[in-house]
Design a protein around this motif. Structure first.
Motif, PDB file in Angstrom:
ATOM      1  N   GLU A  37       6.510  -2.008   4.106  1.00  0.00           N
ATOM      2  CA  GLU A  37       5.051  -1.886   4.211  1.00  0.00           C
ATOM      3  C   GLU A  37       4.375  -2.063   2.843  1.00  0.00           C
ATOM      4  OE1 GLU A  37       7.366   0.622   4.670  1.00  0.00           O
ATOM      5  OE2 GLU A  37       6.991   1.091   2.575  1.00  0.00           O
ATOM      6  N   THR A  38       3.129  -2.502   2.883  1.00  0.00           N
ATOM      7  CA  THR A  38       2.340  -2.611   1.641  1.00  0.00           C
ATOM      8  C   THR A  38       1.833  -1.213   1.279  1.00  0.00           C
ATOM      9  OG1 THR A  38       0.236  -2.823   2.790  1.00  0.00           O
ATOM     10  CG2 THR A  38       1.481  -4.873   2.371  1.00  0.00           C
ATOM     11  N   ILE A  39       1.276  -1.091   0.097  1.00  0.00           N
ATOM     12  CA  ILE A  39       0.748   0.213  -0.341  1.00  0.00           C
ATOM     13  C   ILE A  39      -0.446   0.595   0.534  1.00  0.00           C
ATOM     14  CG2 ILE A  39      -0.409   1.422  -2.234  1.00  0.00           C
ATOM     15  CD1 ILE A  39       1.432  -0.188  -4.149  1.00  0.00           C
ATOM     16  N   ALA A  40      -1.271  -0.398   0.860  1.00  0.00           N
ATOM     17  CA  ALA A  40      -2.427  -0.096   1.730  1.00  0.00           C
ATOM     18  C   ALA A  40      -1.950   0.367   3.111  1.00  0.00           C
ATOM     19  CB  ALA A  40      -3.313  -1.333   1.857  1.00  0.00           C
ATOM     20  N   GLU A  41      -0.883  -0.251   3.616  1.00  0.00           N
ATOM     21  CA  GLU A  41      -0.342   0.161   4.934  1.00  0.00           C
ATOM     22  C   GLU A  41       0.258   1.563   4.825  1.00  0.00           C
ATOM     23  OE1 GLU A  41       2.279  -3.162   5.324  1.00  0.00           O
ATOM     24  OE2 GLU A  41       0.810  -4.383   6.440  1.00  0.00           O
ATOM     25  N   ALA A  42       0.921   1.840   3.672  1.00  0.00           N
ATOM     26  CA  ALA A  42       1.497   3.182   3.476  1.00  0.00           C
ATOM     27  C   ALA A  42       0.391   4.228   3.468  1.00  0.00           C
ATOM     28  CB  ALA A  42       2.287   3.215   2.170  1.00  0.00           C
ATOM     29  N   LYS A  43      -0.702   3.942   2.757  1.00  0.00           N
ATOM     30  CA  LYS A  43      -1.828   4.895   2.685  1.00  0.00           C
ATOM     31  C   LYS A  43      -2.457   5.086   4.060  1.00  0.00           C
ATOM     32  CE  LYS A  43      -4.585   3.830  -0.916  1.00  0.00           C
ATOM     33  NZ  LYS A  43      -4.809   4.586  -2.184  1.00  0.00           N
ATOM     34  N   LEU A  44      -2.559   3.993   4.818  1.00  0.00           N
ATOM     35  CA  LEU A  44      -3.114   4.085   6.189  1.00  0.00           C
ATOM     36  C   LEU A  44      -2.253   5.016   7.028  1.00  0.00           C
ATOM     37  CD1 LEU A  44      -4.857   2.869   8.630  1.00  0.00           C
ATOM     38  CD2 LEU A  44      -2.922   1.317   8.927  1.00  0.00           C
ATOM     39  N   ILE A  98      16.196  10.209   5.450  1.00  0.00           N
ATOM     40  CA  ILE A  98      15.193   9.718   4.503  1.00  0.00           C
ATOM     41  C   ILE A  98      15.916   9.052   3.332  1.00  0.00           C
ATOM     42  CG2 ILE A  98      13.291  10.343   2.983  1.00  0.00           C
ATOM     43  CD1 ILE A  98      12.740  10.615   6.039  1.00  0.00           C
ATOM     44  N   THR A  99      15.678   7.753   3.164  1.00  0.00           N
ATOM     45  CA  THR A  99      16.417   7.014   2.128  1.00  0.00           C
ATOM     46  C   THR A  99      15.558   6.729   0.911  1.00  0.00           C
ATOM     47  OG1 THR A  99      15.741   4.991   3.216  1.00  0.00           O
ATOM     48  CG2 THR A  99      17.904   5.886   3.822  1.00  0.00           C
ATOM     49  N   ASN A 100      14.248   6.921   1.023  1.00  0.00           N
ATOM     50  CA  ASN A 100      13.389   6.719  -0.159  1.00  0.00           C
ATOM     51  C   ASN A 100      11.980   7.214   0.143  1.00  0.00           C
ATOM     52  OD1 ASN A 100      13.522   4.224   1.584  1.00  0.00           O
ATOM     53  ND2 ASN A 100      11.558   4.088   0.530  1.00  0.00           N
ATOM     54  N   LYS A 101      11.232   7.401  -0.943  1.00  0.00           N
ATOM     55  CA  LYS A 101       9.824   7.790  -0.805  1.00  0.00           C
ATOM     56  C   LYS A 101       9.026   6.498  -0.648  1.00  0.00           C
ATOM     57  CE  LYS A 101       8.114  11.318  -1.732  1.00  0.00           C
ATOM     58  NZ  LYS A 101       7.676  12.278  -0.678  1.00  0.00           N
ATOM     59  N   VAL A 102       8.160   6.462   0.339  1.00  0.00           N
ATOM     60  CA  VAL A 102       7.304   5.283   0.501  1.00  0.00           C
ATOM     61  C   VAL A 102       6.292   5.262  -0.646  1.00  0.00           C
ATOM     62  CG1 VAL A 102       5.525   4.284   1.956  1.00  0.00           C
ATOM     63  CG2 VAL A 102       7.578   5.279   2.987  1.00  0.00           C
ATOM     64  N   VAL A 103       6.104   4.086  -1.244  1.00  0.00           N
ATOM     65  CA  VAL A 103       5.176   3.966  -2.374  1.00  0.00           C
ATOM     66  C   VAL A 103       3.743   4.002  -1.841  1.00  0.00           C
ATOM     67  CG1 VAL A 103       4.390   2.457  -4.244  1.00  0.00           C
ATOM     68  CG2 VAL A 103       6.842   2.632  -3.697  1.00  0.00           C
ATOM     69  N   LYS A 104       2.978   5.025  -2.286  1.00  0.00           N
ATOM     70  CA  LYS A 104       1.616   5.198  -1.745  1.00  0.00           C
ATOM     71  C   LYS A 104       0.549   4.925  -2.807  1.00  0.00           C
ATOM     72  CE  LYS A 104       2.024   9.509  -0.354  1.00  0.00           C
ATOM     73  NZ  LYS A 104       3.007  10.499   0.167  1.00  0.00           N
ATOM     74  N   SER A 114       5.416   2.370  -9.951  1.00  0.00           N
ATOM     75  CA  SER A 114       6.125   1.081 -10.103  1.00  0.00           C
ATOM     76  C   SER A 114       7.375   0.999  -9.217  1.00  0.00           C
ATOM     77  CB  SER A 114       6.552   0.932 -11.560  1.00  0.00           C
ATOM     78  OG  SER A 114       7.358   2.072 -11.875  1.00  0.00           O
ATOM     79  N   ASP A 115       7.757   2.127  -8.570  1.00  0.00           N
ATOM     80  CA  ASP A 115       8.955   2.096  -7.715  1.00  0.00           C
ATOM     81  C   ASP A 115       8.849   1.010  -6.652  1.00  0.00           C
ATOM     82  OD1 ASP A 115      10.558   3.892  -8.755  1.00  0.00           O
ATOM     83  OD2 ASP A 115      10.274   5.488  -7.265  1.00  0.00           O
ATOM     84  N   SER A 116       9.964   0.371  -6.303  1.00  0.00           N
ATOM     85  CA  SER A 116       9.900  -0.465  -5.100  1.00  0.00           C
ATOM     86  C   SER A 116      11.186  -0.266  -4.322  1.00  0.00           C
ATOM     87  CB  SER A 116       9.703  -1.934  -5.474  1.00  0.00           C
ATOM     88  OG  SER A 116      10.965  -2.527  -5.654  1.00  0.00           O
ATOM     89  N   VAL A 117      11.087  -0.385  -3.002  1.00  0.00           N
ATOM     90  CA  VAL A 117      12.206  -0.049  -2.118  1.00  0.00           C
ATOM     91  C   VAL A 117      13.054  -1.290  -1.873  1.00  0.00           C
ATOM     92  CG1 VAL A 117      10.646  -0.469  -0.176  1.00  0.00           C
ATOM     93  CG2 VAL A 117      12.738   0.827   0.195  1.00  0.00           C
ATOM     94  N   ASN A 118      14.377  -1.079  -1.672  1.00  0.00           N
ATOM     95  CA  ASN A 118      15.228  -2.210  -1.268  1.00  0.00           C
ATOM     96  C   ASN A 118      16.335  -1.715  -0.356  1.00  0.00           C
ATOM     97  OD1 ASN A 118      17.797  -1.614  -2.780  1.00  0.00           O
ATOM     98  ND2 ASN A 118      16.269  -1.531  -4.414  1.00  0.00           N
ATOM     99  N   HIS A 119      16.929  -2.626   0.374  1.00  0.00           N
ATOM    100  CA  HIS A 119      17.906  -2.254   1.408  1.00  0.00           C
ATOM    101  C   HIS A 119      19.160  -1.630   0.807  1.00  0.00           C
ATOM    102  CE1 HIS A 119      19.532  -2.196   5.417  1.00  0.00           C
ATOM    103  NE2 HIS A 119      20.555  -2.976   5.096  1.00  0.00           N
TER     104      HIS A 119
END
Ligand SMILES: Nc1nc2ncn(CCNC(CO)CO)c2c(=O)[nH]1
Length: 289
Positions: A201-208, A241-247, A252-257
């Motif tokens: 998800e994008t940051i805007a989608e995470a905030k939504l 829970i495998t990571n914190k969603v970037v909100k 600068s964190d970004s998630v990866n598989h």
């Protein structure tokens, strides 16, 4: 992809499986990313590659083995999906949920779904486990739903209710088991949201989603739970829970598989113990087989 699967097609898969194994499972488990080791703990195992099972789709995601494993856990007959199917792989939702109806026709009464998810809730850290209390099915709100099309009354009603689809009794039992295991500190209940993926998800989608009360986000589970509820299976779900969603745009964190699979390896033991004990303690209708 075909827009309908006939009852006979499900039955053909069931007949094939029942001709290949004497196991008649009462509980089905769908293992999420990196959680497939649970299947290795089944006793008296009989397993099949998805590619050998008539009608089964193929798993294409790293961390999803692609095997259907029958066996016993604490004396209860189980079937475990090592690797699930996701909408983002290009499968129709009928295909991603095909196994659920096969399990129903085999006599399964309880479905346990596990997944890896990113957390939006402040109290949920990577490595924590969220017991799914309810879900928000974003693709479903836009009409991408496995039950679309003519309803098969043999499975369930045209308009199934979804309130309480995550069994309260099993949620309470799971929390009690977690306390006894000394891992209650890792656990809390929450709302899981499905997004289509495959992009995160994008940051805007995470905030939504955060504003909408979502606690954890993933790319699966809702379609399987809808089909399971439609045909009357009792459902329990948990998210690792495998990571914190970037909100925030400053983060600068970004998630990866790979990170997702790493936490899966770290916690799969705990998830395994929890699910095994839940199966041990849950009451199963004493059907004849
Ligand atoms: N931020 C975020 N973190 C996540 N960790 C796992 N998943 C579930 C998706 N899992 C995919 C990719 O790992 C594989 O099915 C997600 C997600 O959708 N978003």
């Amino acid at each position: 992809s075909k827009d309908q699967i006939s009852h006979d097609e499900y039955q053909k898969t069931v007949d094939w499986l029942m001709s290949q194994t004497k196991h008649r499972p009462q509980v089905a488990i769908i293992c999420g990313s990196g959680l497939g080791t649970l299947a290795d703990t089944l006793k008296c195992q009989v397993s099949f590659a998805y590619s050998d099972i008539p009608g089964f789709p193929q798993s294409t995601v790293q961390g999803h083995a692609g095997r259907l494993v029958f066996g016993e856990l604490k004396g209860k007959s189980c079937v475990c999906m090592q690797g699930r199917f996701h909408m983002y792989e290009g499968h129709s939702l009928l295909k991603t949920t095909f196994p659920v109806r096969v399990f129903k026709l085999m006599g399964v009464e309880t479905l346990i779904v596990t997944n890896a998810a990113g957390s939006l809730a402040d109290g949920l850290q990577p490595g924590d486990i969220m017991i799914i209390k309810d879900h928000i099915n974003f693709p479903g709100l836009a009409g991408l739903n496995p039950l679309c099309g003519p309803n098969d009354e043999k499975f369930g009603p045209r308009f199934p209710a979804m309130s309480g689809c995550y069994d309260k009794g099993l949620r309470c039992l799971a929390m009690e088991i977690a306390k006894q295991m000394g891992v209650a500190g890792l656990m809390q209940e929450g709302v899981y949201a499905m997004v289509g993926g495959p992009n995160f998800e994008t940051i805007a989608e995470a905030k939504l989603m955060h504003r909408l009360g979502v606690d954890a986000v993933g790319m699966s589970t809702a379609p399987e739970v809808i089909v399971a509820t439609h045909c009357g299976l009792r459902v329990f779900g948990l998210s690792l829970i495998t990571n914190k969603v970037v909100k925030s745009y400053e983060d600068s964190d970004s998630v990866n598989h790979d990170g997702v699979l790493e936490i899966g390896r770290l916690r799969s033991q705990t998830v395994q113990q929890l699910v095994t004990e839940l199966i041990n303690r849950m009451e199963i209708n004493n059907n004849e087989n």
